[in-house]
Scaffold this active site. Sequence first.
Site, PDB file in Angstrom:
ATOM      1  N   LEU A  20       6.218 -14.419  19.297  1.00  0.00           N
ATOM      2  CA  LEU A  20       5.789 -13.692  20.433  1.00  0.00           C
ATOM      3  C   LEU A  20       4.817 -12.712  20.052  1.00  0.00           C
ATOM      4  O   LEU A  20       5.159 -11.390  19.839  1.00  0.00           O
ATOM      5  CB  LEU A  20       6.689 -13.207  21.181  1.00  0.00           C
ATOM      6  N   HIS A  21       3.623 -12.921  19.507  1.00  0.00           N
ATOM      7  CA  HIS A  21       2.702 -11.974  19.076  1.00  0.00           C
ATOM      8  C   HIS A  21       1.745 -11.366  20.225  1.00  0.00           C
ATOM      9  O   HIS A  21       2.048 -11.832  21.164  1.00  0.00           O
ATOM     10  CB  HIS A  21       1.867 -12.311  17.790  1.00  0.00           C
ATOM     11  N   ALA A  22       0.600 -10.634  19.536  1.00  0.00           N
ATOM     12  CA  ALA A  22       0.024  -9.957  20.625  1.00  0.00           C
ATOM     13  C   ALA A  22      -0.694 -10.939  21.591  1.00  0.00           C
ATOM     14  O   ALA A  22      -0.637 -10.673  22.968  1.00  0.00           O
ATOM     15  CB  ALA A  22      -0.945  -8.961  19.804  1.00  0.00           C
TER      16      ALA A  22
END
Lengths: 95, 599
Positions: A20-22
């Site tokens: 769950l990255h930016a």
Amino acid sequence: MQNHVSKLSKQVYIVNALGLHARAAAQIAGIVQESRSAVHIINNDLKADASSIIDILTLNSPQGTVLTFEIENPSDHNILDALVTLVENRFGEEN
Amino acid sequence: MNVSDTRELKLYGIGASDGISIGQAYLVDKKGVDVIKRYVIQERTLANEIKRFKTAVSKSNNELRAVIEASPEELRQHANIYETHIALLKDKMLYGRTIAYIEKERVNAEWALKKVIANIKLIFQNMDDSYLRERIVDIEHVSELILRNLVGAKQENLADIDRRVILVADDLSPADTSQINLKKIMGFITDGGSKTSHTGIIARTLGIPAVMGLETATRMINTEDIIIADGTQGTVIVHPSEKTILLYQERQNRFEQRKAVIARNCDITAETSDGFRVKVMGNIELPEEVVAVRDHGGDGIGLYRTEFQYLRNHAFPGEATLFNSYKDVVEKMYPNQVTFRTLDINGDKVLRYHIDNYHEDNPALGLRAIRYCLKHPNIFKIQLRAILRAAAYGNLRILIPMISNCFEIKETRRLLDEAAASLAADGLLYKRDIEVGIMIEVPAAVIMADVMAPKVDFFSLGTNDLIQYTLAIDRGNRQVAHLFNPLHPAIVRMLKSTADMAHKHNIGIFICGEMAGDPLYTPLLVGLGIKELSMNPFTIPIIKQTVRSLNFKECQQFTHEILQLADAAEIAKRLQQNFGAMYYEEADVCEETVNGKTA
């Protein structure tokens, strides 16, 4: 009561390689903008406001994490479904 | 020497680029926004303060929008990291909390934002996934943007330096150096870095003195301090006395005079006494450096590092922009040849508008150069089209970086054909029949040279990376940087076998690494039969002069002898013994030779 809660939440498994990255968090927050009431994401004992990218990032959810999406208002069920689909589709990432 | 001004202080580092500069220091504070002051806001102006913050956010939003819009149409979809940044601007935890903090604590917006970000950082620090932990950089990027818009004109922007200064920094990344107005810089001083680090290379390219690896320079020097940077000895003098200044002015004059003598002869052909002709060419990063190559008697451009034009822009340059500057370069250099090294995005040259925004633990071994280009053929093809179009206007050849297998050569040729076909379909003028060569910088390519040679028109030895990969040494790591040695017998043998293979297959061979520009190595390279050397333009005259003082047969014999030697120190000793006399007249006669502390 237990039954009622489960209707308003869904579990997902983070499958994309980067977790769950930016950009993924931005997509979630984007969907949640449309919700009527608050939407939360839960990772073990951490709970984040799904409308905030930063809050989502603080859940620290790499690939393989199990997350729970939780809505407060039953009429947000379409938001819940959209979020699940988004995660399952790896946020549109290639691998 | 007696010190008459008690404030005078001498710092020792590594001389990374020759010459002496005397002038005012300009301290580049990367964390310039850290010097933010806290002040109280009166209740009646509280609403104004919040409005000021909102205005800064909306300005930042507009700037990011502009970046997205500046991306060429075909790459617009890749700009979505900026979409994420735009979304972050209005994130509750950043936007909402800062406003709440201003209201609650009655402090200025800068301080409130700083506090809010500091809190977020604390959370990220404790994350165990390194990729996610580093997403803090996205948040930092956004907050720095807002801060800059809050602080207004005082923003730290290297592009805005408007007086002649000696730049003092912790370290400078290629992205930093590519935005500096180089005409204003008289010298570089850094805490980190080494002779072979990027800033060192840039400094030598521009003929600007540089001292690196000083460790404490940013602490000891303030902006506007008078300092002397001695790039020949690797020392910096802070608050020099008048006596010291006079002494250094004298040395500066001597240095310039010697340079002038060599420069005057720079148009004379570089040919050994027995008629072995060497083409001495220039390495450039930006189109405007063509002039320096011509002025220093360069026989062409042996390495055009095309990625810097990408790094300097805020977005991927489009085909028209690239074509225009490429055409300009080949026209200015005509009839001499220009060697275009295709996009070599790597470790420390991360594009600010990077499309993937991924994290790499080890970028030097990661997705860079040809690997990156083949993964993003759309980006690559824009450049190939621009090069093929420019080819119609001058004499150019293509150099593919970081080749480690034959498939990459085949695939690049296929993309070149595709680019040519699309240009033909568009009815544009182009030339497909150009030489295609490869960089020999990965040990695999040295071993495969016999197989690769028939598939290409020339080899170019990129000694910097070849040494790094062969000896397993990170040039930027001070603990091991001293082991980085071009004279390591393994390197000498690799150069020999690659050169032999090129000669056997009758293809071109040249060197474009730092080794080419250091006269110490010239006898060895000539002895290997390398007919083209490419280097930073300012060293062209010295190398030409060195070649003229050599005898090819002697160099061959010498090279044959040193190939039998077992260690680098012995090879260096032999070079000094055989050719040392040649360098003494070059070397500045100085009181002491301080090569800095041992790393």
